[in-house]
Write an enzyme that holds these catalytic residues in place. Structure first.
Site, PDB file in Angstrom:
ATOM      1  CG  HIS A 211      -1.841  -0.868   1.134  1.00 21.46           C
ATOM      2  ND1 HIS A 211      -2.389  -1.717   2.321  1.00 21.46           N
ATOM      3  CD2 HIS A 211      -2.613  -1.648   0.031  1.00 21.46           C
ATOM      4  CE1 HIS A 211      -3.207  -2.521   1.922  1.00 21.46           C
ATOM      5  NE2 HIS A 211      -3.595  -2.564   0.769  1.00 21.46           N
ATOM      6  CD  GLU A 214      -0.906   0.495   4.553  1.00 22.26           C
ATOM      7  OE1 GLU A 214      -0.034  -0.458   4.666  1.00 22.26           O
ATOM      8  OE2 GLU A 214      -1.938   0.174   4.664  1.00 22.26           O
ATOM      9  CG  HIS A 306       0.272  -4.228   5.624  1.00 22.96           C
ATOM     10  ND1 HIS A 306      -0.552  -3.770   4.554  1.00 22.96           N
ATOM     11  CD2 HIS A 306       0.830  -5.376   5.038  1.00 22.96           C
ATOM     12  CE1 HIS A 306      -0.577  -4.701   3.665  1.00 22.96           C
ATOM     13  NE2 HIS A 306       0.224  -5.559   3.916  1.00 22.96           N
ATOM     14  CD  GLU A 386      -1.778  -4.091   9.315  1.00 23.41           C
ATOM     15  OE1 GLU A 386      -1.720  -2.901   9.169  1.00 23.41           O
ATOM     16  OE2 GLU A 386      -2.377  -4.934   8.358  1.00 23.41           O
TER      17      GLU A 386
END
Length: 425
Positions: A211, A214, A306, A386
């Protein structure tokens, strides 16, 4: 040429620009003397995905209170309502005081506005992020960003530095994994000790930045690469035990063009792992890399790095063995096996929260990398790592934003405690 040309020296209009790598700002409207409504550019070939912003401001006047309203955001809630502040970079501060990016802003609020969405199938309104800033210097060029920028060119510079370092280069083999839709290089690094029997070593694959917005994922990857190629006894032991393949940036085209979520095809690449097409060359190449690694040696770990826009701390998403439905002929993992690695990670990191980790496999997530790694490659240890765009709500960094040092330190943690990790694998 600038988007706006000052009419005189007395003209105090702010001049905005985002025509640089990773930049994102579509339009700025002066709403009053010191207030500006800002519109972000949609991800290319989409009608939305506005969250990442990164732009410059010139002609600032010192000590004036400016209010900025980013008015076309899509998410219904934001960490800006839970302590997150915008990032600011002042060229004057950098020149005079060697100061980098810093958090700033007052009267920060995120709320639904009255601008109707026009996207098909989506009713409701957009959301506004509003905040006030003061700038201490005149004749300054100031940059604002959602998170610490990490450009494709910055990554290329870092990889060249690693590959040219007299010590680190002996453990690295760099090649082009594939070309993107725009023809840019997607790099892959193989990191291991060149001495000894490679056939007996375990296989690991770690990727990041699928992404584009990010950027915290790239800072974790930066720290991971520094650690894996470094001189520490733990890194040395891991290189002896494993062959680690690293893809530092999967969403290259989106990164360069300032997208938040999607590639140039207008698609979220982390929903295309199950059945990628020619529009998703980096996903096809990564799946081939996973398959090749699994044929060469036991493939024991896949981690995709991420950033997270709604929650605090660092945590993992895994796949619950109780819902195992393999696409291959493997026997499947044992009960709770997928929780062991995150639990060990929590024991070596002060900002990793095991309690925030989740192992549910929702139908909407079946096209993600971690689920495909779990189902198609029989990997119990298939995760996304994350990192919050904000910071931690527990431990030594409770109440603080994550800076680049914290993110780089987190990047070391997945492989940072070799003794425990090798016991698990």
């Amino acid at each position: 040429p600038p988007w706006y040309k000052l009419s005189s020296q007395e003209d105090d209009t702010l001049v905005f620009d985002a025509r640089f790598e990773c930049g994102n700002l579509r339009k700025a409207i002066r709403a009053s003397a010191d207030e500006y409504d800002l519109y972000l550019r949609n991800d290319i070939h989409t009608e939305g995905h506005t969250q990442w912003y990164y732009f410059s401001i010139k002609n600032v006047r010192p000590e004036r209170h400016y209010r900025f309203n980013i008015v076309n955001l899509y998410k219904s809630d934001s960490l800006y309502n839970h302590g997150l502040l915008p990032l600011v970079y002042s060229t004057v501060e950098a020149t005079k005081h060697n100061r980098g990016w810093f958090r700033s802003g007052t009267s920060v609020c995120y709320f639904a506005n009255t601008i109707k969405r026009k996207k098909k199938g989506q009713d409701g309104t957009f959301y506004t992020l509003t905040f006030e800033l003061q700038f201490p210097h005149g004749n300054d060029v100031v940059y604002l960003a959602h998170c610490y920028p990490y450009h494709y060119s910055q990554m290329q510079k870092h990889l060249r530095m690693l590959c040219n370092d007299p010590f680190r280069k002996q453990f690295i083999r760099r090649r082009v994994l594939t070309r993107t839709l725009a023809g840019n290089k997607c790099d892959v690094l193989t990191i291991t000790d060149p001495e000894g029997q490679r056939g007996a070593r375990l296989g690991m694959v770690i990727s990041a930045r699928i992404h584009p917005g990010e950027t915290n994922a790239s800072w974790m990857m930066h720290g991971l690469l520094e650690f894996l190629t470094g001189p520490s006894p733990m890194a040395h032991a891991l290189r002896k035990k494993a062959v680690i393949r690293i893809i530092p940036m999967l969403g290259v085209d989106g990164v360069i063009n300032g997208n938040y979520r999607c590639s140039l095809s207008g698609q979220d690449l982390n929903r295309r792992w199950a059945h990628p097409t020619d529009s998703h060359p980096t996903i096809i190449a990564t799946k081939k890399l996973l398959a090749m690694t699994g044929k060469e040696r036991p493939l024991v770990l896949f981690v995709d790095l991420h950033g997270h826009s709604a929650r605090k701390n660092v945590f993992m998403y895994g796949c619950d063995a109780l819902s195992w439905k393999s696409d291959s002929s493997g026997p499947g993992p044992g009960p709770l096996h997928e929780r062991c690695f995150p639990w060990l990670l929590a024991s070596v990191s002060g900002i990793f929260d095991f309690r925030s980790s989740s192992f549910k496999v929702k139908k909407s997530k079946e096209g993600t990398g971690r689920v495909v790694g779990w189902k198609q490659f029989n990997l119990a240890n298939s995760f996304t790592l994350e990192a919050s765009f904000a910071g931690a709500n527990f431990g030594p960094l409770r109440g603080l934003h994550f800076d680049t040092c914290a993110l780089q330190g987190m990047g070391e943690s997945p492989v940072g405690n070799v003794r425990k990790m090798l016991w698990l694998l």
